[in-house]
Motif scaffolding. Structure first.
Motif, PDB file in Angstrom:
ATOM      1  N   GLN A  68     -19.736  44.922  91.081  1.00 33.51           N
ATOM      2  CA  GLN A  68     -20.413  44.749  92.361  1.00 33.51           C
ATOM      3  C   GLN A  68     -21.720  43.984  92.169  1.00 33.51           C
ATOM      4  O   GLN A  68     -22.062  43.101  92.953  1.00 33.51           O
ATOM      5  N   MET A  69     -22.441  44.312  91.107  1.00 41.25           N
ATOM      6  CA  MET A  69     -23.699  43.636  90.805  1.00 41.25           C
ATOM      7  C   MET A  69     -23.455  42.146  90.557  1.00 41.25           C
ATOM      8  O   MET A  69     -24.188  41.300  91.064  1.00 41.25           O
ATOM      9  N   ARG A  70     -22.411  41.837  89.809  1.00 46.95           N
ATOM     10  CA  ARG A  70     -22.066  40.444  89.514  1.00 46.95           C
ATOM     11  C   ARG A  70     -21.765  39.683  90.811  1.00 46.95           C
ATOM     12  O   ARG A  70     -22.236  38.563  91.015  1.00 46.95           O
ATOM     13  N   ALA A  71     -21.005  40.297  91.719  1.00 43.51           N
ATOM     14  CA  ALA A  71     -20.662  39.657  92.987  1.00 43.51           C
ATOM     15  C   ALA A  71     -21.904  39.397  93.837  1.00 43.51           C
ATOM     16  O   ALA A  71     -22.061  38.314  94.414  1.00 43.51           O
ATOM     17  N   LEU A  89     -30.788  44.119  94.452  1.00 38.46           N
ATOM     18  CA  LEU A  89     -29.801  45.163  94.165  1.00 38.46           C
ATOM     19  C   LEU A  89     -30.225  46.537  94.681  1.00 38.46           C
ATOM     20  O   LEU A  89     -29.451  47.491  94.597  1.00 38.46           O
ATOM     21  N   ALA A  90     -31.435  46.650  95.206  1.00 36.28           N
ATOM     22  CA  ALA A  90     -31.977  47.901  95.740  1.00 36.28           C
ATOM     23  C   ALA A  90     -32.010  49.003  94.676  1.00 36.28           C
ATOM     24  O   ALA A  90     -31.583  50.132  94.910  1.00 36.28           O
ATOM     25  N   VAL A  91     -32.550  48.672  93.505  1.00 40.57           N
ATOM     26  CA  VAL A  91     -32.706  49.654  92.436  1.00 40.57           C
ATOM     27  C   VAL A  91     -34.187  49.831  92.127  1.00 40.57           C
ATOM     28  O   VAL A  91     -35.002  48.981  92.469  1.00 40.57           O
ATOM     29  N   ARG A  92     -34.504  50.941  91.468  1.00 42.77           N
ATOM     30  CA  ARG A  92     -35.894  51.199  91.079  1.00 42.77           C
ATOM     31  C   ARG A  92     -36.215  50.665  89.695  1.00 42.77           C
ATOM     32  O   ARG A  92     -37.353  50.312  89.400  1.00 42.77           O
ATOM     33  N   LEU A 105     -25.623  55.925  80.425  1.00 44.80           N
ATOM     34  CA  LEU A 105     -26.723  56.318  81.305  1.00 44.80           C
ATOM     35  C   LEU A 105     -26.198  57.079  82.523  1.00 44.80           C
ATOM     36  O   LEU A 105     -26.794  58.068  82.948  1.00 44.80           O
ATOM     37  N   GLN A 106     -25.083  56.635  83.072  1.00 42.46           N
ATOM     38  CA  GLN A 106     -24.479  57.315  84.218  1.00 42.46           C
ATOM     39  C   GLN A 106     -24.096  58.747  83.841  1.00 42.46           C
ATOM     40  O   GLN A 106     -24.282  59.679  84.616  1.00 42.46           O
ATOM     41  N   GLN A 107     -23.595  58.930  82.634  1.00 35.83           N
ATOM     42  CA  GLN A 107     -23.136  60.243  82.185  1.00 35.83           C
ATOM     43  C   GLN A 107     -24.269  61.249  82.009  1.00 35.83           C
ATOM     44  O   GLN A 107     -24.018  62.450  81.993  1.00 35.83           O
ATOM     45  N   THR A 108     -25.501  60.785  81.913  1.00 35.25           N
ATOM     46  CA  THR A 108     -26.616  61.718  81.776  1.00 35.25           C
ATOM     47  C   THR A 108     -26.842  62.523  83.050  1.00 35.25           C
ATOM     48  O   THR A 108     -27.480  63.572  83.010  1.00 35.25           O
ATOM     49  N   GLY A 109     -26.359  62.008  84.173  1.00 32.65           N
ATOM     50  CA  GLY A 109     -26.564  62.686  85.442  1.00 32.65           C
ATOM     51  C   GLY A 109     -27.909  62.407  86.083  1.00 32.65           C
ATOM     52  O   GLY A 109     -28.197  62.872  87.172  1.00 32.65           O
ATOM     53  N   ARG A 110     -28.753  61.659  85.432  1.00 33.55           N
ATOM     54  CA  ARG A 110     -30.094  61.347  85.952  1.00 33.55           C
ATOM     55  C   ARG A 110     -30.162  59.975  86.624  1.00 33.55           C
ATOM     56  O   ARG A 110     -31.138  59.657  87.284  1.00 33.55           O
ATOM     57  N   PHE A 111     -29.120  59.179  86.437  1.00 40.60           N
ATOM     58  CA  PHE A 111     -29.162  57.812  86.952  1.00 40.60           C
ATOM     59  C   PHE A 111     -27.959  57.538  87.846  1.00 40.60           C
ATOM     60  O   PHE A 111     -26.864  58.034  87.598  1.00 40.60           O
ATOM     61  N   THR A 112     -28.201  56.753  88.872  1.00 42.42           N
ATOM     62  CA  THR A 112     -27.117  56.152  89.631  1.00 42.42           C
ATOM     63  C   THR A 112     -27.106  54.698  89.193  1.00 42.42           C
ATOM     64  O   THR A 112     -28.046  53.949  89.459  1.00 42.42           O
ATOM     65  N   VAL A 113     -26.062  54.334  88.493  1.00 48.13           N
ATOM     66  CA  VAL A 113     -25.972  52.993  87.912  1.00 48.13           C
ATOM     67  C   VAL A 113     -25.140  52.109  88.840  1.00 48.13           C
ATOM     68  O   VAL A 113     -24.023  52.477  89.213  1.00 48.13           O
ATOM     69  N   ILE A 114     -25.692  50.968  89.188  1.00 46.69           N
ATOM     70  CA  ILE A 114     -24.972  50.023  90.043  1.00 46.69           C
ATOM     71  C   ILE A 114     -23.748  49.525  89.295  1.00 46.69           C
ATOM     72  O   ILE A 114     -23.829  49.139  88.124  1.00 46.69           O
ATOM     73  N   ASP A 115     -22.608  49.539  89.972  1.00 43.94           N
ATOM     74  CA  ASP A 115     -21.365  49.041  89.381  1.00 43.94           C
ATOM     75  C   ASP A 115     -21.554  47.587  88.956  1.00 43.94           C
ATOM     76  O   ASP A 115     -22.017  46.751  89.739  1.00 43.94           O
ATOM     77  N   ARG A 116     -21.184  47.287  87.726  1.00 46.04           N
ATOM     78  CA  ARG A 116     -21.445  45.955  87.176  1.00 46.04           C
ATOM     79  C   ARG A 116     -20.631  44.865  87.870  1.00 46.04           C
ATOM     80  O   ARG A 116     -21.118  43.752  88.034  1.00 46.04           O
ATOM     81  N   MET A 132     -24.997  39.086  92.785  1.00 44.35           N
ATOM     82  CA  MET A 132     -25.840  38.070  92.151  1.00 44.35           C
ATOM     83  C   MET A 132     -25.264  36.670  92.348  1.00 44.35           C
ATOM     84  O   MET A 132     -26.007  35.727  92.595  1.00 44.35           O
ATOM     85  N   GLN A 133     -23.957  36.530  92.243  1.00 44.55           N
ATOM     86  CA  GLN A 133     -23.343  35.216  92.455  1.00 44.55           C
ATOM     87  C   GLN A 133     -23.520  34.767  93.903  1.00 44.55           C
ATOM     88  O   GLN A 133     -23.784  33.604  94.167  1.00 44.55           O
ATOM     89  N   GLU A 134     -23.412  35.722  94.813  1.00 44.72           N
ATOM     90  CA  GLU A 134     -23.608  35.418  96.227  1.00 44.72           C
ATOM     91  C   GLU A 134     -25.027  34.922  96.481  1.00 44.72           C
ATOM     92  O   GLU A 134     -25.249  34.061  97.331  1.00 44.72           O
ATOM     93  N   ARG A 135     -25.970  35.446  95.744  1.00 43.57           N
ATOM     94  CA  ARG A 135     -27.384  35.067  95.908  1.00 43.57           C
ATOM     95  C   ARG A 135     -27.791  33.871  95.048  1.00 43.57           C
ATOM     96  O   ARG A 135     -28.965  33.519  94.998  1.00 43.57           O
ATOM     97  N   GLY A 136     -26.842  33.295  94.327  1.00 47.92           N
ATOM     98  CA  GLY A 136     -27.127  32.069  93.588  1.00 47.92           C
ATOM     99  C   GLY A 136     -27.526  32.241  92.137  1.00 47.92           C
ATOM    100  O   GLY A 136     -27.948  31.284  91.497  1.00 47.92           O
ATOM    101  N   PHE A 137     -27.402  33.447  91.584  1.00 48.30           N
ATOM    102  CA  PHE A 137     -27.696  33.646  90.173  1.00 48.30           C
ATOM    103  C   PHE A 137     -26.456  33.271  89.372  1.00 48.30           C
ATOM    104  O   PHE A 137     -25.332  33.621  89.733  1.00 48.30           O
ATOM    105  N   GLN A 138     -26.660  32.571  88.271  1.00 48.79           N
ATOM    106  CA  GLN A 138     -25.547  32.052  87.497  1.00 48.79           C
ATOM    107  C   GLN A 138     -24.933  33.056  86.532  1.00 48.79           C
ATOM    108  O   GLN A 138     -23.786  32.939  86.163  1.00 48.79           O
ATOM    109  N   SER A 139     -25.705  34.040  86.090  1.00 51.33           N
ATOM    110  CA  SER A 139     -25.170  34.980  85.096  1.00 51.33           C
ATOM    111  C   SER A 139     -25.794  36.356  85.283  1.00 51.33           C
ATOM    112  O   SER A 139     -26.691  36.537  86.099  1.00 51.33           O
ATOM    113  N   MET A 140     -25.289  37.289  84.499  1.00 53.32           N
ATOM    114  CA  MET A 140     -25.806  38.663  84.542  1.00 53.32           C
ATOM    115  C   MET A 140     -27.070  38.811  83.699  1.00 53.32           C
ATOM    116  O   MET A 140     -27.670  39.862  83.675  1.00 53.32           O
ATOM    117  N   GLN A 141     -27.458  37.786  82.975  1.00 53.66           N
ATOM    118  CA  GLN A 141     -28.712  37.832  82.237  1.00 53.66           C
ATOM    119  C   GLN A 141     -29.795  37.261  83.134  1.00 53.66           C
ATOM    120  O   GLN A 141     -29.594  36.261  83.812  1.00 53.66           O
TER     121      GLN A 141
END
Length: 166
Positions: A71-74, A98-101, A58-69, A76-85
């Motif tokens: 960074q996203m994991r960190a 995560l401030a995404v649309r 998706l990042q390679q399409t040039g249409r999306f700014t994809v949150i680094d996974r 989410m863990q900081e906010r109390g989420f147990q997993s990436m699902q």
């Protein structure tokens, strides 16, 4: 004598200015690709690998700014989420954090010899699922990765651009 030179010079500058203007590009969309759920017959590590490859595509399409996974994991863990699902009810909440649309979630399972991929794109503001795609492949997972990831990324892009019906 100076007037024709001035007109020629001005015309050249005008043409250079017009030719250097970019055609209006569509703005990049901030998205997050959550970890894909591993269903029957698929290992969690395999599902995570597909999610990472999908995010890169998706990042390679040039249409999306994809949150680094990572960074996203960190975050989410900081906010109390147990997993990436994330469950259906949490997708919008996580997206706001995560401030995404858009949030992309998915699952991969195996039924017989077939791999079944389910992908959903959720609008963070409305919490509505905008795109839902289900694909079945009858190859091994390595071959599916080569075919599935690029084609699905383009299909999602086409859906967002309104080229295909949802």
């Amino acid at each position: 004598m100076l007037r024709p030179l001035f007109i020629i010079g001005f015309s050249i500058l005008f043409l250079i200015g017009c030719s250097s203007k970019k055609v209006a590009e569509k703005p990049r969309i901030n998205i997050a690709v959550m970890g894909f759920d591993a269903r029957t017959g698929v290992q969690p590590g395999e599902a995570e690998t597909v999610a990472e490859a999908f995010a890169a595509q998706l990042q390679q399409t040039g249409r999306f700014t994809v949150i680094d996974r990572k960074q996203m994991r960190a975050i989410m863990q900081e906010r109390g989420f147990q997993s990436m699902q994330s469950g259906e009810g949490e997708v919008s909440k996580v997206g706001h954090i995560l401030a995404v649309r858009k949030m992309i979630t998915g699952s991969i399972g195996k039924l017989g010899d077939n791999f079944i991929f389910n992908i959903k794109v959720t609008d963070v503001e409305t919490a509505n699922i905008e795109i839902s795609i289900s694909k079945t492949y009858d190859d091994d997972l390595e071959d599916v990765m080569e075919q599935f990831v690029p084609s699905l990324g383009l299909e999602i892009l086409d859906n967002m651009d309104g080229k295909k019906k949802k």
